[in-house]
Structure formats: structure tokens, C-alpha cells
Design an enzyme around this catalytic site. Structure first.
Site, PDB file in Angstrom:
ATOM      1  N   ASP A 159       0.750  -1.306   0.022  1.00 33.54           N
ATOM      2  CA  ASP A 159       0.002  -0.082   0.018  1.00 33.54           C
ATOM      3  C   ASP A 159       0.931   1.293  -0.098  1.00 33.54           C
ATOM      4  OD1 ASP A 159      -2.323   1.626   0.027  1.00 33.54           O
ATOM      5  OD2 ASP A 159      -2.533   1.435   2.214  1.00 33.54           O
TER       6      ASP A 159
ATOM      7  N   ASN B 246     -11.120  -2.787  -5.649  1.00 34.40           N
ATOM      8  CA  ASN B 246      -9.920  -1.853  -6.462  1.00 34.40           C
ATOM      9  C   ASN B 246     -10.751  -1.568  -8.018  1.00 34.40           C
ATOM     10  OD1 ASN B 246      -6.887  -3.153  -5.271  1.00 34.40           O
ATOM     11  ND2 ASN B 246      -8.207  -1.413  -4.670  1.00 34.40           N
TER      12      ASN B 246
HETATM   13  C1  FPP Z   1      -2.086   0.104  -3.252  1.00 30.33           C
HETATM   14  O1  FPP Z   1      -1.734   1.286  -3.445  1.00 30.33           O
HETATM   15  C2  FPP Z   1      -1.521  -0.579  -4.335  1.00 30.33           C
HETATM   16  C3  FPP Z   1      -2.166  -1.392  -5.438  1.00 30.33           C
HETATM   17  C4  FPP Z   1      -3.672  -1.361  -5.535  1.00 30.33           C
HETATM   18  C5  FPP Z   1      -1.522  -2.246  -6.389  1.00 30.33           C
HETATM   19  C6  FPP Z   1      -0.341  -2.853  -6.118  1.00 30.33           C
HETATM   20  C7  FPP Z   1       0.531  -3.298  -7.025  1.00 30.33           C
HETATM   21  C8  FPP Z   1       1.865  -3.164  -7.199  1.00 30.33           C
HETATM   22  C9  FPP Z   1       2.558  -3.064  -6.044  1.00 30.33           C
HETATM   23  C10 FPP Z   1       2.708  -3.429  -8.455  1.00 30.33           C
HETATM   24  C11 FPP Z   1       3.060  -5.040  -8.582  1.00 30.33           C
HETATM   25  C12 FPP Z   1       1.926  -6.047  -9.121  1.00 30.33           C
HETATM   26  C13 FPP Z   1       2.163  -6.929  -9.874  1.00 30.33           C
HETATM   27  C14 FPP Z   1       0.825  -7.994  -9.981  1.00 30.33           C
HETATM   28  C15 FPP Z   1       3.200  -7.222 -10.430  1.00 30.33           C
HETATM   29  P1  FPP Z   1      -2.623   2.539  -3.599  1.00 30.33           P
HETATM   30  O2  FPP Z   1      -2.629   2.862  -4.877  1.00 30.33           O
HETATM   31  O3  FPP Z   1      -3.723   2.253  -3.034  1.00 30.33           O
HETATM   32  O4  FPP Z   1      -1.991   3.667  -2.787  1.00 30.33           O
HETATM   33  P2  FPP Z   1      -2.458   5.003  -1.966  1.00 30.33           P
HETATM   34  O5  FPP Z   1      -3.238   4.388  -0.959  1.00 30.33           O
HETATM   35  O6  FPP Z   1      -1.366   5.754  -1.620  1.00 30.33           O
HETATM   36  O7  FPP Z   1      -3.436   5.621  -3.046  1.00 30.33           O
END
Ligand code: FPP
Length: 253
Positions: A30, A78
Site C-alpha cells: 500500500d 479496486n
Molecule cells: C495500493 O496502493 C496498491 C495497489 C492497489 C497495487 C499494488 C501493485 C503493485 C505494487 C505492483 C506489482 C503488482 C504485480 C501484480 C506485479 P494505493 O494505490 O492504494 O496507494 P494509495 O493508498 O497511496 O493511493
């Protein structure tokens, strides 16, 4: 990485006890969006950087000898994100595996995926199917991606399958035990996570592995996932090793 960082890492590695390693580590990756905003970049730049963190942590977990790493890559919630972000996230497995599949095969890693995979776009399904096939005979660390995964959804699916078995007469209600229920989950053949790591300062589970986390040790850090590194991971393992796990019992006095 600078020499100070390398020195700190090797000092931490020396402190880790091989006998007390968590068998299964689950991670909620996250903070990608917030990381990008802080750099004045679009959110997708955060996801791409998060992918680099992922590579570093997988290498470290594998070198330590951890048996299973489960990563929350995309939740059933998501889909609520803007379509351009969802599309980008759906292409990440393909992008990641384009360069990483071969090294993962060479490290004897088994790739797995769990969640409602049927609902994923064809490009995502194809990349995953190929990776599962290419690593199915490996015998090393299991790298388990949660994609279109929701803990409540997983539990409901298990309940439905068990109800069907009861309806067919193949199972009696009194035979439904915790062990049996566990086997109907995506993680049916895996040990429960010993350690859950959540970066980014959020202190919640977010519908991840609801059944399996019952006695898992939780480790939180304010560091955003793209800034998370091997040193944080090693510190989480060390903290875990210092905890006293009682599973509801008491320790001998
Ligand atoms: C949450 O951060 C992250 C995700 C929903 C995506 C996670 C994916 C990766 C780390 C890339 C690697 C994945 C694969 C399948 C190779 P957020 O976007 O919710 O962060 P925020 O809360 O700061 O907005």
C-alpha cells in the site's frame, strides 16, 4: 544502495534466526498513489515503483528461505478506481512477468494466483496462466498473488461449495470443522500467514485473508510501499522473531 545501507542489511541478516523464520509472510503493498503524489508524478508511476520494491522483497524472502509470500496486488474493491488506473494495474502482471518470469523460474519459485481470476481481462489471465504453467513443477518458495481477491468473497465461495457438498449428501453438517473449511479456501494447502506486513501507515486488514489471519502477527510501518526496502523487511522479520506467540494459550511460567 550505498555502503552504509549494505552494512545495515548484513548486520540485520546476522541477527535473524533461521529456526524461527515465518513460514508464510503476507504483504499489503500500500501507498503507491501517495508516493507518486509526493513526487508530483501520476499514480501509475507509484505502481511501477512498487513493482521494483516487489522484486527486491521477493529476492530477499527467497534468500532467507521463507516458504510462502502472499501479495495483495488487486482487491475486489479496486475496480472502483478510475478506469485508466484499473487498466494499468491489469497490465502489470504481464509487464512484471516479461522480465521476471525467467529469473523466478531459475530461482525454483512457484507462482500462484488466487482470487476471482475468471473476471480478469484476457491480457492479465494470459500472463498469469503462462507463469503458473511455467513454474508449476518448481519446488521452491511459493509466490502467491492475490488478484481480484476479497476475503469475504473467498469465505462466501467456500460456504457455497460446502453447502453444495451437503446438498449432494457427500458431507454432513457435523463434519464441517475448521480444518475442512480451511481446505475450501484458495489457500487450502498453505499454512496460515505467520506475519502480515502493511506499509503506508494504514492500520487495517482491508478484506485480506480474513479467515487465515486469525493468529497472524501484524507489522505496520508508515513507509510507503515504493520506499519500502530489504532493510524494512528484515526489521519486520526480526520484530516477528521477538514476539511471543501464544495462540490463545499461556506460556509456561
Ligand atoms: C495500493 O496502493 C496498491 C495497489 C492497489 C497495487 C499494488 C501493485 C503493485 C505494487 C505492483 C506489482 C503488482 C504485480 C501484480 C506485479 P494505493 O494505490 O492504494 O496507494 P494509495 O493508498 O497511496 O493511493
Amino acid at each position: 544502495m550505498n555502503r552504509d545501507g549494505q552494512k545495515r542489511e548484513s548486520e540485520l541478516i546476522k541477527l535473524i534466526s533461521a529456526e524461527k523464520l515465518p513460514r508464510h509472510v503476507a504483504i499489503i503493498m500500500d501507498g503507491n498513489g501517495r508516493w507518486a503524489r509526493k513526487q508530483g508524478l501520476p499514480r501509475i508511476a507509484g505502481h511501477r515503483e512498487g513493482m521494483n520494491t516487489l522484486k527486491e522483497i521477493i529476492t530477499c524472502a527467497n534468500e532467507l528461505g521463507i516458504n510462502v509470500v502472499t501479495l495483495y496486488a488487486f482487491s475486489t474493491e479496486n475496480w472502483k478506481r478510475p478506469s485508466w488506473e484499473v487498466e494499468f494495474l491489469m497490465r502489470l502482471p504481464e509487464e512484471y512477468l516479461k522480465t521476471e518470469l525467467q529469473p523466478l523460474i531459475e530461482k525454483n519459485i512457484v507462482i500462484r494466483a488466487m482470487g476471482d481470476l475468471e473476471q480478469l481481462p484476457a491480457v492479465t489471465k494470459r500472463a498469469i496462466k503462462n507463469a503458473l504453467q511455467a513454474t508449476k513443477d518448481n519446488t521452491g518458495m511459493i509466490l502467491n498473488f492475490a488478484l481480484n481477491y476479497g476475503g469475504r468473497n473467498e469465505i462466501l465461495n467456500a460456504v457455497k461449495k460446502i453447502a453444495e457438498r451437503v446438498q449432494e449428501g457427500a458431507l454432513k453438517p457435523e463434519e464441517i470443522s475448521e480444518d475442512l473449511f480451511t481446505r475450501y479456501l484458495y489457500t487450502g494447502d498453505l499454512p496460515d500467514p505467520d506475519l502480515l506486513i502493511r506499509p503506508s501507515g494504514e492500520l487495517r486488514i482491508s478484506n485480506f485473508l480474513l479467515w487465515q489471519l486469525a493468529y497472524t502477527e501484524l507489522w505496520f510501518t508508515r513507509t510507503l510501499w515504493p520506499d519500502f526496502n530489504k532493510e524494512h523487511f528484515l526489521k519486520a522479520i526480526l520484530d516477528y522473531q521477538e514476539r511471543e506467540r501464544r495462540f490463545g494459550g499461556i506460556n509456561k511460567i
